[in-house]
Write a protein that holds these residues in place. Sequence first.
Motif, PDB file in Angstrom:
ATOM      1  N   MET A  48       0.815  -1.212   0.000  1.00  0.00           N
ATOM      2  CA  MET A  48       0.000   0.000   0.000  1.00  0.00           C
ATOM      3  C   MET A  48       0.853   1.268   0.000  1.00  0.00           C
ATOM      4  SD  MET A  48      -2.887  -1.348  -0.263  1.00  0.00           S
ATOM      5  CE  MET A  48      -4.004   0.049  -0.130  1.00  0.00           C
ATOM      6  N   CYS A  49       2.145   1.152   0.374  1.00  0.00           N
ATOM      7  CA  CYS A  49       3.048   2.306   0.323  1.00  0.00           C
ATOM      8  C   CYS A  49       3.453   2.656  -1.102  1.00  0.00           C
ATOM      9  CB  CYS A  49       4.318   2.031   1.146  1.00  0.00           C
ATOM     10  SG  CYS A  49       4.069   2.064   2.929  1.00  0.00           S
ATOM     11  N   LEU A  50       3.271   1.718  -2.038  1.00  0.00           N
ATOM     12  CA  LEU A  50       3.733   1.931  -3.404  1.00  0.00           C
ATOM     13  C   LEU A  50       2.748   2.784  -4.187  1.00  0.00           C
ATOM     14  CD1 LEU A  50       4.896  -1.705  -4.293  1.00  0.00           C
ATOM     15  CD2 LEU A  50       6.317   0.185  -3.499  1.00  0.00           C
ATOM     16  N   ASN A  51       3.207   3.229  -5.339  1.00  0.00           N
ATOM     17  CA  ASN A  51       2.316   3.898  -6.281  1.00  0.00           C
ATOM     18  C   ASN A  51       1.283   2.889  -6.769  1.00  0.00           C
ATOM     19  OD1 ASN A  51       1.095   5.155  -8.450  1.00  0.00           O
ATOM     20  ND2 ASN A  51       2.973   6.118  -9.179  1.00  0.00           N
ATOM     21  N   GLN A  52       0.017   3.133  -6.512  1.00  0.00           N
ATOM     22  CA  GLN A  52      -1.021   2.157  -6.799  1.00  0.00           C
ATOM     23  C   GLN A  52      -1.284   2.001  -8.294  1.00  0.00           C
ATOM     24  OE1 GLN A  52      -2.467   0.253  -4.136  1.00  0.00           O
ATOM     25  NE2 GLN A  52      -0.623   1.223  -3.327  1.00  0.00           N
ATOM     26  N   GLU A  53      -0.643   2.810  -9.113  1.00  0.00           N
ATOM     27  CA  GLU A  53      -0.831   2.679 -10.558  1.00  0.00           C
ATOM     28  C   GLU A  53       0.025   1.553 -11.126  1.00  0.00           C
ATOM     29  OE1 GLU A  53      -3.045   4.251 -12.389  1.00  0.00           O
ATOM     30  OE2 GLU A  53      -3.776   5.335 -10.622  1.00  0.00           O
ATOM     31  N   ASP A  54       1.316   1.522 -10.743  1.00  0.00           N
ATOM     32  CA  ASP A  54       2.198   0.505 -11.315  1.00  0.00           C
ATOM     33  C   ASP A  54       2.620  -0.565 -10.302  1.00  0.00           C
ATOM     34  OD1 ASP A  54       3.803   2.069  -9.750  1.00  0.00           O
ATOM     35  OD2 ASP A  54       5.246   2.578 -11.312  1.00  0.00           O
ATOM     36  N   LEU A  55       2.564  -0.268  -8.995  1.00  0.00           N
ATOM     37  CA  LEU A  55       2.900  -1.236  -7.941  1.00  0.00           C
ATOM     38  C   LEU A  55       4.250  -1.897  -8.222  1.00  0.00           C
ATOM     39  CD1 LEU A  55      -0.577  -2.945  -7.412  1.00  0.00           C
ATOM     40  CD2 LEU A  55       0.529  -1.320  -5.894  1.00  0.00           C
ATOM     41  N   ASN A  56       5.261  -1.071  -8.417  1.00  0.00           N
ATOM     42  CA  ASN A  56       6.606  -1.573  -8.721  1.00  0.00           C
ATOM     43  C   ASN A  56       7.256  -2.123  -7.459  1.00  0.00           C
ATOM     44  OD1 ASN A  56       9.172  -2.080  -9.597  1.00  0.00           O
ATOM     45  ND2 ASN A  56       9.472  -0.095 -10.584  1.00  0.00           N
ATOM     46  N   GLU A  57       7.454  -3.462  -7.415  1.00  0.00           N
ATOM     47  CA  GLU A  57       8.013  -4.073  -6.203  1.00  0.00           C
ATOM     48  C   GLU A  57       9.474  -3.729  -5.985  1.00  0.00           C
ATOM     49  OE1 GLU A  57       8.618  -7.246  -9.398  1.00  0.00           O
ATOM     50  OE2 GLU A  57       7.168  -5.694  -8.897  1.00  0.00           O
ATOM     51  N   SER A  84       6.365   9.881  -0.716  1.00  0.00           N
ATOM     52  CA  SER A  84       6.716   8.494  -0.397  1.00  0.00           C
ATOM     53  C   SER A  84       5.968   7.514  -1.285  1.00  0.00           C
ATOM     54  CB  SER A  84       6.411   8.202   1.074  1.00  0.00           C
ATOM     55  OG  SER A  84       6.796   6.885   1.388  1.00  0.00           O
ATOM     56  N   LYS A  85       6.711   6.826  -2.143  1.00  0.00           N
ATOM     57  CA  LYS A  85       6.178   5.746  -2.949  1.00  0.00           C
ATOM     58  C   LYS A  85       7.047   4.509  -2.756  1.00  0.00           C
ATOM     59  CE  LYS A  85       2.915   8.035  -5.245  1.00  0.00           C
ATOM     60  NZ  LYS A  85       3.060   9.338  -4.597  1.00  0.00           N
ATOM     61  N   THR A  86       7.699   4.452  -1.632  1.00  0.00           N
ATOM     62  CA  THR A  86       8.615   3.353  -1.371  1.00  0.00           C
ATOM     63  C   THR A  86       8.622   3.043   0.119  1.00  0.00           C
ATOM     64  OG1 THR A  86      10.909   2.597  -1.609  1.00  0.00           O
ATOM     65  CG2 THR A  86      10.583   4.909  -1.088  1.00  0.00           C
ATOM     66  N   CYS A  87       9.152   1.887   0.471  1.00  0.00           N
ATOM     67  CA  CYS A  87       9.279   1.498   1.883  1.00  0.00           C
ATOM     68  C   CYS A  87      10.439   0.519   2.002  1.00  0.00           C
ATOM     69  CB  CYS A  87       7.971   0.875   2.398  1.00  0.00           C
ATOM     70  SG  CYS A  87       7.521  -0.650   1.566  1.00  0.00           S
ATOM     71  N   THR A  88      10.821   0.240   3.226  1.00  0.00           N
ATOM     72  CA  THR A  88      11.934  -0.670   3.504  1.00  0.00           C
ATOM     73  C   THR A  88      11.531  -1.627   4.613  1.00  0.00           C
ATOM     74  OG1 THR A  88      13.500   1.085   2.932  1.00  0.00           O
ATOM     75  CG2 THR A  88      14.383  -0.846   4.067  1.00  0.00           C
ATOM     76  N   THR A  99      -3.461  -9.378  -6.475  1.00  0.00           N
ATOM     77  CA  THR A  99      -4.857  -9.245  -6.042  1.00  0.00           C
ATOM     78  C   THR A  99      -5.359  -7.819  -6.265  1.00  0.00           C
ATOM     79  OG1 THR A  99      -4.429 -10.924  -4.341  1.00  0.00           O
ATOM     80  CG2 THR A  99      -6.450  -9.635  -4.128  1.00  0.00           C
ATOM     81  N   ILE A 100      -4.503  -6.835  -5.982  1.00  0.00           N
ATOM     82  CA  ILE A 100      -4.906  -5.437  -6.206  1.00  0.00           C
ATOM     83  C   ILE A 100      -5.107  -5.169  -7.697  1.00  0.00           C
ATOM     84  CG2 ILE A 100      -4.123  -3.041  -6.042  1.00  0.00           C
ATOM     85  CD1 ILE A 100      -2.715  -3.764  -3.448  1.00  0.00           C
ATOM     86  N   LYS A 101      -4.221  -5.715  -8.526  1.00  0.00           N
ATOM     87  CA  LYS A 101      -4.290  -5.431  -9.959  1.00  0.00           C
ATOM     88  C   LYS A 101      -5.475  -6.126 -10.627  1.00  0.00           C
ATOM     89  CE  LYS A 101       0.368  -4.138 -11.405  1.00  0.00           C
ATOM     90  NZ  LYS A 101       1.459  -4.418 -12.361  1.00  0.00           N
ATOM     91  N   HIS A 102      -5.762  -7.360 -10.236  1.00  0.00           N
ATOM     92  CA  HIS A 102      -6.765  -8.137 -10.957  1.00  0.00           C
ATOM     93  C   HIS A 102      -8.080  -8.286 -10.198  1.00  0.00           C
ATOM     94  CE1 HIS A 102      -3.984  -9.318 -14.173  1.00  0.00           C
ATOM     95  NE2 HIS A 102      -3.070  -9.306 -13.226  1.00  0.00           N
TER      96      HIS A 102
END
Length: 582
Positions: free
Chosen positions: A205-214, A390-394, A422-425
């Motif tokens: 959920m910390c990521l950009n919800q558009e691309d969800l780049n791991e 913030s679009k990242t976490c550690t 699950t979020i994407k599909h």
Amino acid sequence: MSMPGMMQPPIILLRGKFPFQRSQNLLTSSIDGTDSSQGKGQLLSNIGACLAVVDCVASTLGPRGMDKLIVSNRGEATISNDGATILKLLEIVHPAAKSLVDIARAQDAEVGDGTTSVTLLAGEMLRECKSFIEEGVNPYIVMKGYRKATQLAIEEIKKLAIPIDKSNPEQFRQHLLKCAATSMSSKLIQNDKPFFTNMAVDAVMCLNQEDLNEDYIGVKRVPGGGMQDSLLVKGVAFKKTFSYAGFEQQPKSFTDPSVLCLNVELELKAEKDNAEVRVEDVNEYQKIVDAEWDIIYNKLEAIVKTGAKVVLSKLPIGDLATQYFADRDIFCAGRVAADDMKRVTQALGGSVQSTVSDIDTTKHLGKCGKFEERQIGSERFNIFTECPASKTCTIILRGGAEQFIAEVDRSLHDAIMIVRRTIKHSTIVGGGGAIEMEVSKRLREHSRSIQGKQQLIISAFAKSLEGIPRQLCDNAGFDATDILNKLRMQHAKNDIWAGVDIENEGVGNSVELFIWEPALVKINAIASASEAACLVLSVDETIRNPQSEGQNPGPPIDRQTAQSAMRGRGGMRGGRGRGRRM
């Protein structure tokens, strides 16, 4: 109910290339000589090799799956029950069996979970069609039936998939937690599922919800402490880099600092390393030295004028610059890893600068609410939090042995990938073998409506899907025949989500028991397994060049070319290393 102390799975030791004597010849046949038979013999040999690989990873499936301890030739030990990890570490040399390694890697890259399931499904499909090959059925007919059955199975899964409502954020989060918990139920961290499922969902959920780049989820390992000491930093954290004298005089905490990210070396180099300078007067040499000092001082002054309180660089920051920054209450860190620097710019804004001569403080500097250097275990970490962009976490993982932390990392990665999918599909299906049993039932019903050999082949495909619930029962120590009969009866009564209930040793509704999996995992697993099975069936001969196993000296050359080459070498004897003839 099983006792808490009995939740931890036993461990099987694998040593060398493959531990099972009965399959040694199959897996190492390309060393002893690949089976060069043709037609039916070659097909059966390839199927046998694949089944030997499947037998190795089958016992890792499900909540009661066993772990494998793989020891490399160099003595490095890895404990895991992840199918892709096990197949990667086993030195499988059989050409056909390598296809299973490829589909497991593809499943891990595409979905992140279900690597054991896809390998097991491919093995079951090959096992079911083996009798057809022995009876002389053309492999093309089997492949045609499998492809048709795969298409029907994927269509049925899409019809059965349950959409997740995203309109209620709290309810949607609970759904994500259930999917992550299902992924962790077969991992070493299953006893700490509530803690790590929340961590996995919070990280995504910390990521950009558009691309969800791991790639923007950093994972750091710190040996020591317990698993519950692991923490999620909603920002960026990286280990303290190499530092020079003067570093301890720098402040270690800031509020609302400006952060400058550089790709500039702030270090004096010895003259002999970079250039050859010829001078006739000592004063001329001193001018050269003074010019070098002026260059680095001009860089440092330009950095100080930007107003940045934290300076990070991918390249070294020497002792002179370190002390210079310490005297002006500025924190600096050199040799920052590229991935950490990328996440810093993503979270704080700004950009990495390759020069200090033209820095725009409004565009090139990043901002964060708080920066601090904190001791975590035996390591010191630089931590940036309260980042506006913030679009990242550690994730900082703690634990005892290094191998254990590595397995926790792999388990958490699978859960994070499942949450992303699950979020994407936004569609889920029941786990515990429920979706496989329902699709198997529907494929059998469809097979009765057609005639010819395709009826038998689609029915065999349907039976292969039952390998998942059967293996779940075997790994849990249940009576697989009894449980499967109950499942068939429940699905015949249109109980779509009837699956294996591991906790109560019986049959239960997977959806009501919150055993959820993304529909994409099952779709991708069945498609990949079918492709691998068809690939193995399409090979009827292995052609090997015996010379390819030795050293390849390259193409032969004629005698005249060789003699001219030797003359060329002889003419160079007076060259470098032996002095020059006078």
